[in-house]
Design a protein around this motif. Structure first.
Motif, PDB file in Angstrom:
ATOM      1  N   SER A  82      -2.721   5.776  10.953  1.00 37.38           N
ATOM      2  CA  SER A  82      -2.255   5.467   9.600  1.00 37.38           C
ATOM      3  C   SER A  82      -3.452   5.419   8.655  1.00 37.38           C
ATOM      4  CB  SER A  82      -1.527   4.120   9.571  1.00 37.38           C
ATOM      5  OG  SER A  82      -1.075   3.810   8.262  1.00 37.38           O
ATOM      6  N   PRO A  83      -3.384   6.104   7.502  1.00 37.49           N
ATOM      7  CA  PRO A  83      -4.519   6.094   6.564  1.00 37.49           C
ATOM      8  C   PRO A  83      -4.855   4.678   6.099  1.00 37.49           C
ATOM      9  CG  PRO A  83      -2.930   7.789   5.964  1.00 37.49           C
ATOM     10  CD  PRO A  83      -2.287   6.963   7.038  1.00 37.49           C
ATOM     11  N   VAL A  84      -6.126   4.442   5.847  1.00 41.98           N
ATOM     12  CA  VAL A  84      -6.575   3.156   5.309  1.00 41.98           C
ATOM     13  C   VAL A  84      -6.688   3.307   3.799  1.00 41.98           C
ATOM     14  CG1 VAL A  84      -8.425   1.444   5.291  1.00 41.98           C
ATOM     15  CG2 VAL A  84      -7.767   2.558   7.436  1.00 41.98           C
ATOM     16  N   VAL A  85      -5.919   2.502   3.058  1.00 43.47           N
ATOM     17  CA  VAL A  85      -5.824   2.631   1.600  1.00 43.47           C
ATOM     18  C   VAL A  85      -5.871   1.239   0.974  1.00 43.47           C
ATOM     19  CG1 VAL A  85      -4.470   4.760   1.760  1.00 43.47           C
ATOM     20  CG2 VAL A  85      -3.280   2.562   1.674  1.00 43.47           C
ATOM     21  N   PHE A  86      -5.920   1.205  -0.355  1.00 44.48           N
ATOM     22  CA  PHE A  86      -5.883  -0.071  -1.063  1.00 44.48           C
ATOM     23  C   PHE A  86      -4.446  -0.582  -1.063  1.00 44.48           C
ATOM     24  CE2 PHE A  86      -5.439  -2.652  -4.962  1.00 44.48           C
ATOM     25  CZ  PHE A  86      -6.398  -3.619  -4.687  1.00 44.48           C
ATOM     26  N   CYS A  87      -4.226  -1.730  -0.434  1.00 45.48           N
ATOM     27  CA  CYS A  87      -2.876  -2.269  -0.243  1.00 45.48           C
ATOM     28  C   CYS A  87      -2.678  -3.596  -0.963  1.00 45.48           C
ATOM     29  CB  CYS A  87      -2.618  -2.493   1.252  1.00 45.48           C
ATOM     30  SG  CYS A  87      -2.542  -0.990   2.249  1.00 45.48           S
ATOM     31  N   HIS A  88      -1.450  -3.867  -1.318  1.00 45.38           N
ATOM     32  CA  HIS A  88      -1.093  -5.160  -1.891  1.00 45.38           C
ATOM     33  C   HIS A  88      -1.080  -6.228  -0.804  1.00 45.38           C
ATOM     34  CE1 HIS A  88       1.416  -8.373  -3.563  1.00 45.38           C
ATOM     35  NE2 HIS A  88       1.226  -7.862  -4.771  1.00 45.38           N
ATOM     36  N   ASN A  89      -0.474  -5.898   0.336  1.00 43.89           N
ATOM     37  CA  ASN A  89      -0.420  -6.746   1.535  1.00 43.89           C
ATOM     38  C   ASN A  89       0.516  -7.942   1.428  1.00 43.89           C
ATOM     39  OD1 ASN A  89      -2.261  -5.243   3.148  1.00 43.89           O
ATOM     40  ND2 ASN A  89      -3.998  -6.204   2.111  1.00 43.89           N
TER      41      ASN A  89
END
Length: 360
Positions: A203-210
């Motif tokens: 799974s790509p690592v991206v900027f997430c809200h989480n």
């Protein structure tokens, strides 16, 4: 330019003290407002912080939100990072501006609109906007910060477990913990096993809200857009985790109802819309979303739902020991960790080959 910082501490042990402290902050945000004219709205949905809305009766939508951090949340939330996250989202047109920071909180602009709930986030017009807005957020690049290179999921869970007490001072709470939950060591073992499985999915690592729970989504019908709020946990993370966490939040917070977890049909339509927007934003606009694209993400998302259950289950164990907010954190921990064990075998067994024939 970073927001102004004030050497002011807003007490929150009572609503009146919260209001009085907020008035001191407002002197720097709305200098022309008279204290005697200001109205207040106490928001009670949050389970991490105290939140107060401040406004004049003549213009209630020009509301300033005063958020006071929950006790000991600095143990697991980097407030400097949170402020940078809010600035990043605002610069991308995805969040309201921050006016200033004070010793134990923030003042920022109110986002007008309807707060998300279980019904709203399943309406086609709105879930399409949510999927597209999340895809946009996932393309953002945090400002030069080395620690943003590492996905936050498993370090976050381990941090919560390190902070979680294996016993509680309250004997009733302690007995409830011992009778319903695994030992801390058992949870460490589960995390290690799950990490070994999930990191192999690619799974790509991206900027997430989480933390895209339903009440962190605001729908503005007039503008035809959704906005996300509350970026305390935003960080680089696995793309599939952010989506999975949102789907898990369909089950609710105050009353956790796992039967509300979205169906395969709903998820795949949501994921198709997300991927169409995602491909376009990353420069693959000519690529059509295939059934296999949807299936791959569907499998990843449901496996990462297990990570979401462990993340928030262990978070709730920490809050059960430290928070002064009136919320049954231990009960929530029992619900989320219990759901992890209940769905573990089913979700880890998912494979594209097994389910791809059901995609049309």
């Amino acid at each position: 330019m970073p927001p102004q910082r004030l050497d002011i501490t807003v007490p929150d042990s009572s609503v009146e003290m919260l209001k009085n402290g907020s008035l001191e902050v407002l002197k720097h945000v709305r200098k022309n407002w008279k204290s005697s004219d200001i109205c207040f709205k106490v928001f009670t949905d949050g389970v991490t912080n105290r939140l107060l809305g401040c406004y004049l009766p003549s213009d209630p939508e020009d509301m300033v939100l005063i958020r006071v951090y929950g006790r000991n949340t600095d143990l697991f939330i980097d407030r400097k990072d949170e402020l940078q996250n809010m600035e990043l989202m605002h610069s991308a047109g995805l969040a309201a501006p921050v006016y200033l920071a004070f010793n134990n909180g923030l003042a920022y602009q109110f986002v007008p609109g309807v707060v998300g709930d279980e019904r709203m986030v399943q309406e086609p017009t709105i879930y399409r906007l949510i999927a597209k807005t999340m895809a946009h957020m996932h393309t953002l690049k945090p400002l030069n910060n080395e620690k943003y290179r590492i996905p936050s999921l498993f370090p976050g869970i381990r941090k919560f477990l390190n902070l979680a007490s294996p016993t509680f001072q309250d004997s009733v709470k302690n007995q409830r913990f011992l009778s319903k939950l695994s030992t801390i060591q058992d949870l460490y073992n589960e995390i290690n096993h799950l990490e070994d499985h999930l990191v192999q999915l690619g799974s790509p690592v991206v900027f997430c809200h989480n933390d895209l729970l339903l009440k962190n989504i605001i729908y503005n019908e007039e503008k035809g857009q959704v906005s996300f709020i509350d970026f305390e946990y935003a960080h680089q993370n696995f793309q599939a985790f952010d989506i999975a966490n949102h789907f898990c939040e369909f089950c609710g917070l105050e009353s956790f109802q796992p039967e509300l977890y979205p169906s395969q049909k709903f998820q795949k339509e949501w994921l198709r819309i997300y991927l169409e927007e995602w491909f376009c934003l990353i420069g693959h606009s000519s690529r059509k979303v295939s059934p296999k694209d949807v299936e791959t993400l569907y499998v990843q998302v449901n496996k990462f739902a297990l990570g979401a259950h462990l993340f928030w289950g262990t978070w709730a164990l920490v809050q059960a020991s430290h928070s002064t907010i009136d919320f049954d954190y231990l009960g929530y921990a029992i619900d989320r960790i219990g759901e992890y064990y209940k769905r573990k075998e089913e979700f880890l067994d998912l494979s594209e080959n097994k389910y791809v024939e059901n995609v049309s």
